[in-house]
Design a protein around this motif. Structure first.
Motif, PDB file in Angstrom:
ATOM      1  N   THR A 117       0.832  -1.208   0.000  1.00  0.00           N
ATOM      2  CA  THR A 117       0.000   0.000   0.000  1.00  0.00           C
ATOM      3  C   THR A 117       0.864   1.255   0.000  1.00  0.00           C
ATOM      4  O   THR A 117       0.563   2.227  -0.697  1.00  0.00           O
ATOM      5  N   ILE A 118       1.956   1.235   0.776  1.00  0.00           N
ATOM      6  CA  ILE A 118       2.885   2.370   0.788  1.00  0.00           C
ATOM      7  C   ILE A 118       3.452   2.601  -0.607  1.00  0.00           C
ATOM      8  O   ILE A 118       3.513   3.741  -1.102  1.00  0.00           O
ATOM      9  N   MET A 119       3.865   1.527  -1.279  1.00  0.00           N
ATOM     10  CA  MET A 119       4.451   1.675  -2.615  1.00  0.00           C
ATOM     11  C   MET A 119       3.425   2.185  -3.619  1.00  0.00           C
ATOM     12  O   MET A 119       3.740   3.028  -4.467  1.00  0.00           O
ATOM     13  N   PHE A 120       2.195   1.711  -3.527  1.00  0.00           N
ATOM     14  CA  PHE A 120       1.166   2.207  -4.438  1.00  0.00           C
ATOM     15  C   PHE A 120       0.769   3.643  -4.109  1.00  0.00           C
ATOM     16  O   PHE A 120       0.359   4.394  -4.998  1.00  0.00           O
ATOM     17  N   LEU A 121       0.877   4.034  -2.848  1.00  0.00           N
ATOM     18  CA  LEU A 121       0.664   5.439  -2.501  1.00  0.00           C
ATOM     19  C   LEU A 121       1.646   6.327  -3.251  1.00  0.00           C
ATOM     20  O   LEU A 121       1.286   7.394  -3.761  1.00  0.00           O
ATOM     21  N   VAL A 122       2.891   5.877  -3.343  1.00  0.00           N
ATOM     22  CA  VAL A 122       3.902   6.647  -4.073  1.00  0.00           C
ATOM     23  C   VAL A 122       3.544   6.707  -5.554  1.00  0.00           C
ATOM     24  O   VAL A 122       3.657   7.762  -6.190  1.00  0.00           O
ATOM     25  N   VAL A 123       3.103   5.587  -6.114  1.00  0.00           N
ATOM     26  CA  VAL A 123       2.708   5.560  -7.521  1.00  0.00           C
ATOM     27  C   VAL A 123       1.594   6.583  -7.776  1.00  0.00           C
ATOM     28  O   VAL A 123       1.650   7.367  -8.740  1.00  0.00           O
ATOM     29  N   VAL A 124       0.589   6.610  -6.909  1.00  0.00           N
ATOM     30  CA  VAL A 124      -0.529   7.541  -7.088  1.00  0.00           C
ATOM     31  C   VAL A 124      -0.061   8.988  -6.949  1.00  0.00           C
ATOM     32  O   VAL A 124      -0.487   9.869  -7.712  1.00  0.00           O
ATOM     33  N   LEU A 125       0.824   9.240  -5.993  1.00  0.00           N
ATOM     34  CA  LEU A 125       1.361  10.596  -5.838  1.00  0.00           C
ATOM     35  C   LEU A 125       2.098  11.036  -7.101  1.00  0.00           C
ATOM     36  O   LEU A 125       2.014  12.206  -7.511  1.00  0.00           O
ATOM     37  N   LEU A 126       2.815  10.122  -7.743  1.00  0.00           N
ATOM     38  CA  LEU A 126       3.514  10.463  -8.988  1.00  0.00           C
ATOM     39  C   LEU A 126       2.522  10.795 -10.099  1.00  0.00           C
ATOM     40  O   LEU A 126       2.752  11.725 -10.887  1.00  0.00           O
ATOM     41  N   ILE A 127       1.444  10.062 -10.176  1.00  0.00           N
ATOM     42  CA  ILE A 127       0.431  10.331 -11.210  1.00  0.00           C
ATOM     43  C   ILE A 127      -0.164  11.727 -11.031  1.00  0.00           C
ATOM     44  O   ILE A 127      -0.460  12.419 -12.012  1.00  0.00           O
ATOM     45  N   HIS A 128      -0.276  12.176  -9.790  1.00  0.00           N
ATOM     46  CA  HIS A 128      -0.827  13.507  -9.544  1.00  0.00           C
ATOM     47  C   HIS A 128       0.128  14.631  -9.937  1.00  0.00           C
ATOM     48  O   HIS A 128      -0.298  15.792 -10.027  1.00  0.00           O
ATOM     49  N   ILE A 129       1.405  14.331 -10.129  1.00  0.00           N
ATOM     50  CA  ILE A 129       2.347  15.365 -10.611  1.00  0.00           C
ATOM     51  C   ILE A 129       2.909  14.988 -11.973  1.00  0.00           C
ATOM     52  O   ILE A 129       3.964  15.471 -12.375  1.00  0.00           O
ATOM     53  N   LYS A 130       2.201  14.152 -12.680  1.00  0.00           N
ATOM     54  CA  LYS A 130       2.690  13.640 -13.959  1.00  0.00           C
ATOM     55  C   LYS A 130       2.932  14.750 -14.969  1.00  0.00           C
ATOM     56  O   LYS A 130       3.933  14.742 -15.687  1.00  0.00           O
ATOM     57  N   SER A 131       2.019  15.724 -15.030  1.00  0.00           N
ATOM     58  CA  SER A 131       2.151  16.782 -16.030  1.00  0.00           C
ATOM     59  C   SER A 131       3.418  17.600 -15.834  1.00  0.00           C
ATOM     60  O   SER A 131       3.982  18.117 -16.800  1.00  0.00           O
ATOM     61  N   GLU A 132       3.870  17.738 -14.579  1.00  0.00           N
ATOM     62  CA  GLU A 132       5.137  18.428 -14.331  1.00  0.00           C
ATOM     63  C   GLU A 132       6.321  17.481 -14.469  1.00  0.00           C
ATOM     64  O   GLU A 132       7.362  17.835 -15.018  1.00  0.00           O
ATOM     65  N   LEU A 133       6.133  16.251 -13.999  1.00  0.00           N
ATOM     66  CA  LEU A 133       7.242  15.313 -13.893  1.00  0.00           C
ATOM     67  C   LEU A 133       7.821  14.915 -15.242  1.00  0.00           C
ATOM     68  O   LEU A 133       9.042  14.863 -15.418  1.00  0.00           O
ATOM     69  N   VAL A 134       6.974  14.651 -16.219  1.00  0.00           N
ATOM     70  CA  VAL A 134       7.483  14.156 -17.498  1.00  0.00           C
ATOM     71  C   VAL A 134       8.018  15.267 -18.394  1.00  0.00           C
ATOM     72  O   VAL A 134       8.533  14.992 -19.475  1.00  0.00           O
ATOM     73  N   LEU A 135       7.878  16.513 -17.963  1.00  0.00           N
ATOM     74  CA  LEU A 135       8.477  17.618 -18.713  1.00  0.00           C
ATOM     75  C   LEU A 135       9.822  18.043 -18.130  1.00  0.00           C
ATOM     76  O   LEU A 135      10.472  18.932 -18.659  1.00  0.00           O
ATOM     77  N   CYS A 136      10.219  17.400 -17.010  1.00  0.00           N
ATOM     78  CA  CYS A 136      11.444  17.799 -16.316  1.00  0.00           C
ATOM     79  C   CYS A 136      12.686  17.151 -16.926  1.00  0.00           C
ATOM     80  O   CYS A 136      12.613  16.058 -17.503  1.00  0.00           O
ATOM     81  N   ASP A 137      13.822  17.833 -16.750  1.00  0.00           N
ATOM     82  CA  ASP A 137      15.086  17.158 -17.003  1.00  0.00           C
ATOM     83  C   ASP A 137      15.487  16.430 -15.721  1.00  0.00           C
ATOM     84  O   ASP A 137      14.730  16.387 -14.756  1.00  0.00           O
ATOM     85  N   PHE A 138      16.676  15.854 -15.693  1.00  0.00           N
ATOM     86  CA  PHE A 138      17.098  15.018 -14.578  1.00  0.00           C
ATOM     87  C   PHE A 138      17.043  15.773 -13.249  1.00  0.00           C
ATOM     88  O   PHE A 138      16.411  15.325 -12.288  1.00  0.00           O
TER      89      PHE A 138
END
Length: 493
Positions: free
Chosen positions: A345-366
């Protein structure tokens, strides 16, 4: 007496609301039906009912509470469990003369003796996680040296625990007493789990537990006007046993749940958990996984260790009420039904949190991606949606239920993206500019209609190496997606 009446009211209303069933109560917590928004909500009641008494029958609480408190009391009396305050340097703020070393733990005179066959509940005094220590030392330190190192490590962390919480840092005797209690619990817990030992971060977990329990504690009423039933309820809130109950809750929240085994036991176990997380992420959202792991080559261990080991405590901001809301639900998960689902559940919580910032995350550099991951914008998310934590947890719980079904993970991932990232479109092509150069665009945020197809004249531009490389990445990603979808379809058939 007003506070005592309020406690009685909250507990009885909670028990009545859920028909005296701990299973119904756990379900209500997980479904966001028992939250601080309810007038009869009590976090202390929630945590102790789910992690200590495991029953809503308050007439049974005397037995279960006494048993758990006797265990801690007896552990504290073990020779190797006594905190050696007098061996600290005399200029250390925690130093105590020898005659005062055990005085602080004498709050147990009224404890009943536990039955002989129940002394070792859950094998607390054994090594519950029998993992070998990594590496070998050329010098074998004495037990006294090991104990002193353990105590100093705990003290150093507790001294800087939650700098913003004045109850730990106001230089009062009360603040010192609180810190001694936390240090004592951590010391005993570490000795009981010697194969793991004390690891940095556990002090923050127990710190949040301490703050939440302390808020609702009261001295046990001594007046004759208190009924027998009321006294059973007050036992749950008795301030005299804060340290005892804190030990039991810490042990069950971390050890019995499997969190320590997967995130703290060893580097090998931790890396295995990170690999599992990456697999979960790929199954739920392949674009985020591709962008972080394949394109940016951002190793997960650079950022996710803190997420897992602190149970999202820091990622959820400076307001400690926010992680407390999440931990309410983690505490309510039943860990007795086979393999505990809490680490997943903890690991899937992280997955869901990433989906909520996806629009920013996939436009970022390293560097931008790493910074975003290490400074999750939780305040902005909660400002936009005050029920953000409850929303994230519900999605994570659903994913945990689907963890063995790749197709359902994939479908639920698509459902979340449609709900939370509907304004995102993926464009794996490139747009030629007037000067003949080409700039690839992997993802863009747009609320406007898709642009019209480029005119045939765009073919006149000379080939561009970047565009060719982007086209190759597009082909590779599409191939992976098709292969994965085909595998899931075959498995489903």
């Amino acid at each position: 007496m007003i506070k005592e009446n309020e406690i009685i009211s909250k507990v009885l209303l909670s028990i009545e609301q859920y028909k005296g069933s701990i299973d119904l109560f756990r379900t209500a917590v997980l479904r966001n039906e028992y939250t601080p928004a309810k007038k009869y909500f009590s976090r202390l009641f929630l945590w102790k009912a789910c992690l200590i008494t495991e029953s809503l029958n308050f007439r049974e609480w005397d037995t279960t509470l006494t048993l758990s408190r006797v265990i801690y009391h007896k552990l504290r009396q073990e020779k190797d469990m006594v905190v050696q305050w007098h061996l600290l340097d005399e200029d250390n703020e925690f130093y105590l003369p020898p005659q005062k070393t055990t005085k602080s733990s004498r709050s147990n005179q009224n404890l009943k003796p536990a039955p002989q066959h129940l002394h070792r509940i859950e094998n607390i005094a054994d090594d519950p996680l029998a993992m070998p220590l990594d590496g070998a030392e050329t010098h074998t330190p004495s037990q006294a040296e090991l104990d002193n190192d353990l105590l100093m490590s705990i003290i150093m962390d507790v001294q800087r625990l939650f700098p913003g919480e004045t109850i730990f840092h106001d230089n009062s005797e009360t603040a010192m007493m609180y810190k001694r209690q936390i240090i004592s619990v951590l010391y005993v817990w570490s000795k009981c789990n010697s194969s793991i030992g004390y690891k940095q971060g556990i002090h923050e977990i127990i710190g949040l537990m301490f703050l939440n329990l302390r808020k609702e504690l009261i001295p046990l009423p001594t007046t004759n006007t208190v009924s027998a039933d009321e006294r059973h309820i007050f036992l749950l809130f008795d301030e005299k046993y804060l340290e005892h109950d804190l030990f039991t809750i810490l042990n069950r929240f971390t050890v019995s749940s499997g969190l320590v085994l997967q995130f703290y036991a060893s580097e090998a176990e931790l890396m295995s958990s990170i690999n599992v997380f990456n697999i979960y992420l790929m199954k739920v959202d392949q674009l985020i996984h591709y962008n972080l792991v394949t394109k940016l080559r951002l190793e997960s261990q650079l950022w996710i260790i803190r997420y897992l080991r602190l149970l999202l405590l820091r990622e959820l901001g400076n307001d400690l009420e926010v992680p407390s809301l999440l931990w309410d639900k983690l505490a309510a998960i039943d860990t007795h039904t086979g393999l505990s689902p809490v680490p997943d559940t903890i690991m899937f919580l992280v997955v869901v949190l990433l989906i909520h910032i996806k629009s920013e995350l996939v436009l970022c550099d390293f560097s931008e991606a790493l910074s975003l991951l290490l400074h999750y914008p939780i305040a902005a998310k909660i400002k936009t949606n005050p029920a953000f934590i409850e929303l994230v947890f519900q999605d994570a719980l659903r994913l945990t239920d689907y963890k063995k079904n790749d197709m359902k993970l994939y479908e639920y991932g698509r459902k979340m993206n449609k709900k939370y990232n509907n304004n995102i479109k993926v464009n794996l092509g490139y747009t030629p500019s007037p000067n003949g150069s080409a700039s690839p665009t992997v993802l863009s945020r747009s609320n406007s209609p898709s642009p019209a197809p480029s005119s045939p004249t765009s073919a006149k531009f000379p080939p561009d190496p970047k565009a060719e490389r982007m086209a190759f990445e597009k082909f590779r990603l599409e191939a992976r997606l098709k292969k994965r979808a085909q595998e899931m379809m075959n498995n489903k058939l």
